[in-house]
Design a protein around this motif. Structure first.
Motif, mmCIF file in Angstrom:
data_model
loop_
_atom_site.group_PDB
_atom_site.id
_atom_site.type_symbol
_atom_site.label_atom_id
_atom_site.label_comp_id
_atom_site.label_asym_id
_atom_site.label_seq_id
_atom_site.Cartn_x
_atom_site.Cartn_y
_atom_site.Cartn_z
ATOM 1 N N UNK A 24 28.374 9.773 18.741
ATOM 2 C CA UNK A 24 27.778 10.558 19.822
ATOM 3 C C UNK A 24 27.085 11.829 19.306
ATOM 4 N N UNK A 25 26.928 11.933 18.007
ATOM 5 C CA UNK A 25 26.244 13.075 17.409
ATOM 6 C C UNK A 25 24.743 12.849 17.496
ATOM 7 N N UNK A 26 24.126 13.401 18.516
ATOM 8 C CA UNK A 26 22.688 13.250 18.709
ATOM 9 C C UNK A 26 22.018 14.580 18.467
ATOM 10 N N UNK A 27 21.782 14.908 17.229
ATOM 11 C CA UNK A 27 21.119 16.162 16.868
ATOM 12 C C UNK A 27 19.773 15.883 16.300
ATOM 13 N N UNK A 63 32.279 18.706 13.214
ATOM 14 C CA UNK A 63 31.561 18.302 14.428
ATOM 15 C C UNK A 63 31.092 16.860 14.315
ATOM 16 N N UNK A 64 30.536 16.529 13.165
ATOM 17 C CA UNK A 64 30.036 15.171 12.951
ATOM 18 C C UNK A 64 31.176 14.174 13.026
ATOM 19 N N UNK A 65 32.292 14.492 12.374
ATOM 20 C CA UNK A 65 33.433 13.583 12.383
ATOM 21 C C UNK A 65 34.053 13.458 13.769
ATOM 22 N N UNK A 66 34.075 14.558 14.519
ATOM 23 C CA UNK A 66 34.657 14.536 15.856
ATOM 24 C C UNK A 66 33.787 13.748 16.819
ATOM 25 N N UNK A 67 32.484 14.001 16.773
ATOM 26 C CA UNK A 67 31.575 13.356 17.712
ATOM 27 C C UNK A 67 31.194 11.941 17.287
ATOM 28 N N UNK A 68 31.265 11.667 15.989
ATOM 29 C CA UNK A 68 30.958 10.331 15.488
ATOM 30 C C UNK A 68 29.614 9.824 15.963
#
Length: 75
Positions: free
Chosen positions: A72-75, A65-70
């Motif tokens: 845009x990972x706003x967690x 998920x982190x690699x896919x969203x790069x």
């Protein structure tokens, strides 16, 4: 009042934002934090074992998920 740049993009935002963490950990603080992370990993592993989940698989999915969203990972 600061000027607003209408042309700012998400790539340049990382340069505007700073972490609240700076400097190096002392040995005592490092030991305490490592201990706390270890406790959390123990409980997380126990929970996975109780629910018949594979912790490694969970970590791999989260990493994907982190690699896919790069950026845009706003967690």
């Amino acid at each position: 009042m600061p000027e607003h740049d209408e042309n700012i993009n998400i790539e340049s935002l990382k340069d505007c934002l700073k972490s609240h963490i700076s400097g190096e950990l002392c040995d005592s603080c490092r030991e305490v934090i490592e201990h706390e992370i270890g406790n959390n990993l123990f409980y997380l592993t126990s929970l996975c074992n109780s629910l018949d989940l594979n912790l490694f698989d969970v970590l791999l999915k989260e990493n994907d998920k982190i690699n896919t969203l790069g950026k845009y990972t706003f967690r």
